[in-house]
Design a protein around this motif. Structure first.
Motif, PDB file in Angstrom:
ATOM      1  N   PHE A   1       0.774  -1.266   0.094  1.00 28.47           N
ATOM      2  CA  PHE A   1      -0.138  -0.028   0.070  1.00 28.47           C
ATOM      3  C   PHE A   1       0.938   1.355  -0.102  1.00 28.47           C
ATOM      4  O   PHE A   1       0.283   2.208  -0.547  1.00 28.47           O
ATOM      5  N   LEU A   2       2.192   1.175   0.535  1.00 21.82           N
ATOM      6  CA  LEU A   2       2.918   2.399   0.373  1.00 21.82           C
ATOM      7  C   LEU A   2       4.140   2.421  -0.275  1.00 21.82           C
ATOM      8  O   LEU A   2       5.005   3.385  -0.362  1.00 21.82           O
ATOM      9  N   ARG A   3       4.113   1.269  -1.059  1.00 19.91           N
ATOM     10  CA  ARG A   3       5.270   1.139  -2.034  1.00 19.91           C
ATOM     11  C   ARG A   3       6.662   1.069  -1.533  1.00 19.91           C
ATOM     12  O   ARG A   3       7.773   1.836  -1.981  1.00 19.91           O
ATOM     13  N   ARG A   4       6.726   0.832  -0.007  1.00 16.68           N
ATOM     14  CA  ARG A   4       8.111   0.793   0.630  1.00 16.68           C
ATOM     15  C   ARG A   4       8.891  -0.422   0.176  1.00 16.68           C
ATOM     16  O   ARG A   4       8.325  -1.482   0.072  1.00 16.68           O
ATOM     17  N   ARG A   5      10.159  -0.264   0.169  1.00 16.80           N
ATOM     18  CA  ARG A   5      10.924  -1.362  -0.164  1.00 16.80           C
ATOM     19  C   ARG A   5      11.138  -2.611   0.627  1.00 16.80           C
ATOM     20  O   ARG A   5      10.953  -2.358   1.851  1.00 16.80           O
ATOM     21  N   ILE A   6      10.821  -3.901   0.070  1.00 18.76           N
ATOM     22  CA  ILE A   6      11.159  -4.782   1.157  1.00 18.76           C
ATOM     23  C   ILE A   6      12.305  -5.563   0.913  1.00 18.76           C
ATOM     24  O   ILE A   6      12.704  -5.922  -0.282  1.00 18.76           O
ATOM     25  N   THR A   7      12.906  -6.006   1.740  1.00 15.72           N
ATOM     26  CA  THR A   7      14.227  -6.576   1.682  1.00 15.72           C
ATOM     27  C   THR A   7      13.940  -8.125   1.619  1.00 15.72           C
ATOM     28  O   THR A   7      13.149  -8.930   2.090  1.00 15.72           O
ATOM     29  N   PHE A   8      15.086  -8.864   1.380  1.00 17.81           N
ATOM     30  CA  PHE A   8      15.477 -10.286   1.313  1.00 17.81           C
ATOM     31  C   PHE A   8      15.296 -10.836   2.732  1.00 17.81           C
ATOM     32  O   PHE A   8      14.538 -12.002   2.861  1.00 17.81           O
ATOM     33  N   VAL A   9      15.681 -10.112   3.959  1.00 23.97           N
ATOM     34  CA  VAL A   9      15.473 -10.667   5.115  1.00 23.97           C
ATOM     35  C   VAL A   9      14.046 -10.712   5.652  1.00 23.97           C
ATOM     36  O   VAL A   9      13.622 -11.669   6.220  1.00 23.97           O
ATOM     37  N   THR A  10      13.454  -9.728   4.981  1.00 30.17           N
ATOM     38  CA  THR A  10      12.077  -9.662   5.309  1.00 30.17           C
ATOM     39  C   THR A  10      11.193 -10.789   4.523  1.00 30.17           C
ATOM     40  O   THR A  10      10.148 -11.385   5.218  1.00 30.17           O
ATOM     41  N   VAL A  11      11.651 -11.294   3.327  1.00 28.85           N
ATOM     42  CA  VAL A  11      11.121 -12.306   2.673  1.00 28.85           C
ATOM     43  C   VAL A  11      11.198 -13.563   3.466  1.00 28.85           C
ATOM     44  O   VAL A  11      10.384 -14.488   3.573  1.00 28.85           O
ATOM     45  N   VAL A  12      12.628 -13.737   3.993  1.00 30.86           N
ATOM     46  CA  VAL A  12      13.075 -14.747   4.469  1.00 30.86           C
ATOM     47  C   VAL A  12      12.217 -15.106   5.908  1.00 30.86           C
ATOM     48  O   VAL A  12      11.667 -16.079   6.391  1.00 30.86           O
ATOM     49  N   SER A  13      11.950 -13.826   6.727  1.00 32.36           N
ATOM     50  CA  SER A  13      11.358 -13.931   7.916  1.00 32.36           C
ATOM     51  C   SER A  13       9.869 -14.235   7.740  1.00 32.36           C
ATOM     52  O   SER A  13       9.267 -15.076   8.439  1.00 32.36           O
TER      53      SER A  13
END
Length: 314
Positions: A129-141
């Motif tokens: 919704f806010l177009r904030r960048r998502i990191t690889f660590v977030t995907v793993v989490s």
């Protein structure tokens, strides 16, 4: 740090109070009394703030809060009421779902860990919704937390997941949305005023819900006064104040890391007070959800720093 640890402890044990409260009153009435007590507990703090502003002069504080060049106090309260109203509606919806999930699930530890998924959901909603960048660590989490959710809730195929689990997951999504609303709309609003307004809005909607379903039960409230008092004064009033004080000294990432321990304390409280025992599979699920929430709070620049450090060594 001590303030934030106490916050996590109070919030974790509040799941026990929520389970016990459902023995006496309905979800709507429990939240109505809870948020009313929480709002009333902030009144002394608001009065102290008001007197302090009157002694030192309110113009600098109001300018910082509202951005108004003339220091118009009414502008500050108008913005606070607007943001507090939006936050209050989201908080009311999330809290109502949580209480029904607790009512039908009857497990404080399980409810605490499913609700803790909001920490993982926050960056996902911010990305969508806010177009904030998502990191690889977030995907793993997220992947780790989803596996943990599977182990905790789905024990005999997807048909084994309960309605209470789904409701608590929806509650986690709404709590994540609540955090983002505060992050995007509440930056220029006094936190104590904002908290008071959202508690009042949540209380009003909960009282309306109690009137509609006819669940106002003062005799039940009298018999379950201790869980209601703990959830209202302790979880809503005291814990929020400790959070505000603690975050004055601890950076946001470390603060959220400490407060995520509420899921751990919910299991401890459920085991000690309610005698809850989960299966080994469920405990593994809790562990993975906890690991996922910790990873979700890692600074986005951490992987980059690790790579830079390794490069310097080479």
């Amino acid at each position: 740090m001590v303030c934030l640890l106490l916050t996590a402890l109070i919030w974790g044990f509040s799941f026990v109070a929520q389970v016990q409260g459902m023995d006496s009153v309905s979800p709507f009435f429990f939240n109505a009394t809870r948020f009313t007590l929480g709002a009333l507990s902030l009144v002394p703090i608001l009065l102290v703030q008001s007197r302090a502003r009157n002694r030192t002069g309110s113009v600098p504080d109001v300018r910082a809060e509202t951005g108004d060049a003339h220091g118009d106090v009414s502008v500050g309260w108008t913005r606070t009421l607007l943001v507090g109203g939006v936050c209050g509606v989201v908080l009311f919806t999330a809290s109502t779902l949580q209480q029904y999930g607790v009512l039908w699930g009857r497990e404080a530890g399980r409810a605490g860990f499913i609700t803790a998924l909001y920490i993982v959901i926050v960056p996902l909603l911010a990305w969508v919704f806010l177009r904030r960048r998502i990191t690889f660590v977030t995907v793993v989490s997220v992947i780790i937390a989803v596996i943990g959710f599977y182990l905790l809730c789905i024990t005999g195929g997807f048909g084994s997941i309960s309605g209470a689990d789904l409701i608590l997951f929806g509650c986690a999504v709404l709590f994540a949305a609540h955090i983002l609303v505060i992050d995007t709309m509440g930056a220029a609003v006094d936190p104590i005023r904002l908290s008071f307004c959202q508690f009042v809005v949540s209380a009003v909607f909960s009282w309306v819900g109690s009137l509609i379903d006819g669940s106002i039960d003062w005799a039940g409230a009298a018999s379950g006064w201790l869980p209601i008092l703990y959830a209202g004064i302790g979880s809503v009033g005291i814990a929020y104040t400790l959070q505000v004080v603690g975050q004055q000294w601890v950076p946001p990432t470390q603060a959220s890391l400490i407060m995520s321990l509420e899921s751990f304390f919910s299991v401890v409280g459920g085991a000690i007070i309610l005698g809850e025992v989960m299966t080994g599979r469920a405990y593994w699920g809790c562990a993975l959800i906890f690991i996922g929430t910790l990873l979700a709070q890692m600074p986005a620049s951490l992987p980059k720093r690790l790579l830079e450090r390794r490069h310097r060594r080479n």
